[in-house]
Motif scaffolding. Structure first.
Motif, mmCIF file in Angstrom:
data_model
loop_
_atom_site.group_PDB
_atom_site.id
_atom_site.type_symbol
_atom_site.label_atom_id
_atom_site.label_comp_id
_atom_site.label_asym_id
_atom_site.label_seq_id
_atom_site.Cartn_x
_atom_site.Cartn_y
_atom_site.Cartn_z
ATOM 1 N N THR A 188 53.416 31.900 90.521
ATOM 2 C CA THR A 188 51.979 32.125 90.402
ATOM 3 C C THR A 188 51.697 33.578 90.030
ATOM 4 O O THR A 188 52.355 34.482 90.522
ATOM 5 C CB THR A 188 51.236 31.804 91.714
ATOM 6 N N GLY A 189 50.740 33.774 89.152
ATOM 7 C CA GLY A 189 50.331 35.125 88.773
ATOM 8 C C GLY A 189 49.838 35.164 87.336
ATOM 9 O O GLY A 189 50.519 34.657 86.435
ATOM 10 N N GLU A 191 49.815 37.587 85.487
ATOM 11 C CA GLU A 191 50.622 38.519 84.695
ATOM 12 C C GLU A 191 51.909 37.901 84.157
ATOM 13 O O GLU A 191 52.611 38.513 83.363
ATOM 14 C CB GLU A 191 50.963 39.768 85.539
ATOM 15 N N ASP A 231 46.298 32.788 88.379
ATOM 16 C CA ASP A 231 45.656 32.960 89.684
ATOM 17 C C ASP A 231 44.247 32.383 89.699
ATOM 18 O O ASP A 231 43.283 33.083 90.033
ATOM 19 C CB ASP A 231 45.590 34.456 90.033
ATOM 20 N N GLY A 255 51.099 35.589 95.394
ATOM 21 C CA GLY A 255 49.787 35.159 95.871
ATOM 22 C C GLY A 255 49.652 34.954 97.360
ATOM 23 O O GLY A 255 48.754 34.233 97.800
ATOM 24 N N ASP A 262 45.047 36.585 95.921
ATOM 25 C CA ASP A 262 46.110 35.943 96.690
ATOM 26 C C ASP A 262 45.539 34.688 97.331
ATOM 27 O O ASP A 262 45.033 34.697 98.458
ATOM 28 C CB ASP A 262 46.692 36.922 97.713
HETATM 29 MG MG MG Z 1 50.109 37.732 92.282
#
Ligand code: MG
Ligand code: AMP
Length: 416
Positions: A188-189, A191, A231, A255, A262
């Motif tokens: 997860t993210g 970026e 996210d 997260g 998060d």
């Molecule tokens: Mg993150």
């Protein structure tokens, strides 16, 4: 100061909470030849004795021990896989090979090195027996290696090469084993992008998923790859749901800290029950554990969910500390914990006063000191995956002021 609402558990309490939720998967039956690495779900008893007949231990001559040394007529021969169609009577001997059934009448074997074969001019072969043997010498009685009905393997045993051989020895062709847990992995993210794609501004390559997929395979799990989720609530929820309904375990990474995006902890609170959201350890403090049940009452499926921290080192350390024992328990291991050994520090290590540290190290056996020596992998920053390169152990360092000197004995959890 913003403070996490989750109580801080000790590593031991957190692990106990995980294991309390994990139970072995329902056993299945598979061909014994494909059972390498699985855990047996039931006891195995031998279907026949080994050897099934009294067998010669040596190449030599089957004799009646009471006859003693002397020159005797050769009445026949028995090689392995054949049965004698004659008997050895007092004052006679028969040739036998290793593994051959003993001819009736004979009660001992004299190895060929202690004999001489003679060819008298008038024909029939004779054998000179040079030593005195006792009844039973160099004969394997029925069942001496394995008795019929003997318990050869216990439920909970991991099937390695010797155990696969024992199954064949016991005449067993199909075995009941615990299946490999299906472990879903989600990165997860916002970026994160796939390795191999060109990095845009602010992006990094997703390393956790490749690493965790490999780590799951290495500990005997089956992988379900859920890819990367950004996210956003909707995207995370959809990916997590896919894992929850099918997999036995779901590993998310990222997260779970205290940032605005998060979102994993609240999502898991909504989807199931969060058992802990903080553990006193370094690295990996925000590790989160939940269970979620899907399906209906008659066909319920419970998934164990680990919200691993995003930093790659924290992710892998908490995987070994909490997810591996869970995977092993589902896979039927009698002892789900990884093994530990004692090791001497190669150099001094400074301690963390607030949290026990799982320090990455390479263990090697030291011939001169006759013990394991642990060498640190260097800077232990949780974003530096190089600190896990060649690490085969996590040193369990106590939470304390100061440092441990070179030569100090520490406990090392073996991860490879
Ligand atoms: Mg993150
Ligand atoms: P987070 O726990 O989401 O706050 O992430 C902590 C740090 O780990 C950030 O620097 C993230 O960019 C990084 N990170 C999170 N997920 C991954 C991943 N799958 N691969 C590499 N780094 C990651």
């Amino acid at each position: 100061m913003a403070e996490s609402p989750y109580p801080m558990l000790s590593v031991e309490a957190a692990l106990a909470a995980v294991l309390a939720q994990a139970s072995p998967l329902p056993p299945v039956t598979i061909p014994a030849r494909q059972a390498l690495g699985y855990i047996l779900a039931g006891d195995i008893r031998a279907r026949a004795a080994l050897p099934p007949f009294p067998a010669s231990v040596k190449d030599g001559y089957a004799v009646i021990a009471a006859d003693g040394p002397g020159i005797y007529p050769l009445v026949g021969e028995v090689t392995a896989g054949r049965m004698a169609d004659f008997a050895v009577t007092p004052g006679t001997v028969a040739y036998v090979t290793t593994g051959a059934p003993m001819p009736p009448g004979a009660d001992a074997v004299v190895m060929v090195e202690q004999t001489e074969k003679l060819w008298p001019a008038n024909g029939a072969a004779q054998v000179e027996i040079r030593v005195q043997v006792r009844a039973g010498d160099d004969v394997r009685p029925v069942g001496v290696d394995v008795a019929a009905g003997e318990l050869v393997l216990e439920a909970g045993t991991r099937l390695g090469p010797a155990e696969i051989g024992l199954l064949a020895t016991a005449g067993v062709t199909d075995v009941s084993i615990y299946p490999r847990p299906l472990v879903a992995v989600l990165s997860t993210g916002d970026e994160l992008v796939e390795p191999g794609t060109r990095l845009g501004a602010g992006q990094i390559w997703d390393s956790n998923r490749a690493m965790l997929v490999a780590a799951i395979a290495a500990v005997g799990g089956e992988v379900m790859d859920l890819g990367i989720s950004g996210d956003s609530q909707a995207s995370l929820e959809a990916s997590v749901q896919r894992g929850l309904i099918r997999a036995d375990l779901l590993l998310t990474s990222g997260g779970v800290s205290m940032g605005d995006l998060d979102l994993i902890k609240p999502l898991l609170e909504h989807a199931g029950q969060v058992h802990f959201g903080r553990v006193r350890l370094k690295p990996g403090k925000p590790i989160t554990f939940a269970t979620a049940t899907s399906g209906n009452a008659s066909n319920a499926h419970t998934c164990l969910v680990f919200g691993l921290p995003g930093n790659p080192v924290s992710s892998l350390v908490t995987f070994y500390l909490f997810a591996v024992p869970a995977i092993r328990k589902l896979a039927g291991y009698a002892d789900p914990n990884l093994p530990r050994v004692q090791a001497r520090l190669f150099h001094a290590l400074s301690l963390d006063p607030a949290r026990p540290e799982y320090h990455r190290a390479t263990l090697r056996w030291d011939m001169a000191q006759n013990c394991f020596v642990a060498e640190s992998t260097g800077s232990q920053s949780s974003s530096r995956l190089l600190s896990m390169r060649t690490a085969n152990a996590l040193l369990e360092l106590p939470e304390r002021e100061g440092e441990l000197p070179a030569g100090a004995l520490v406990t090392a959890l073996l991860i490879g």
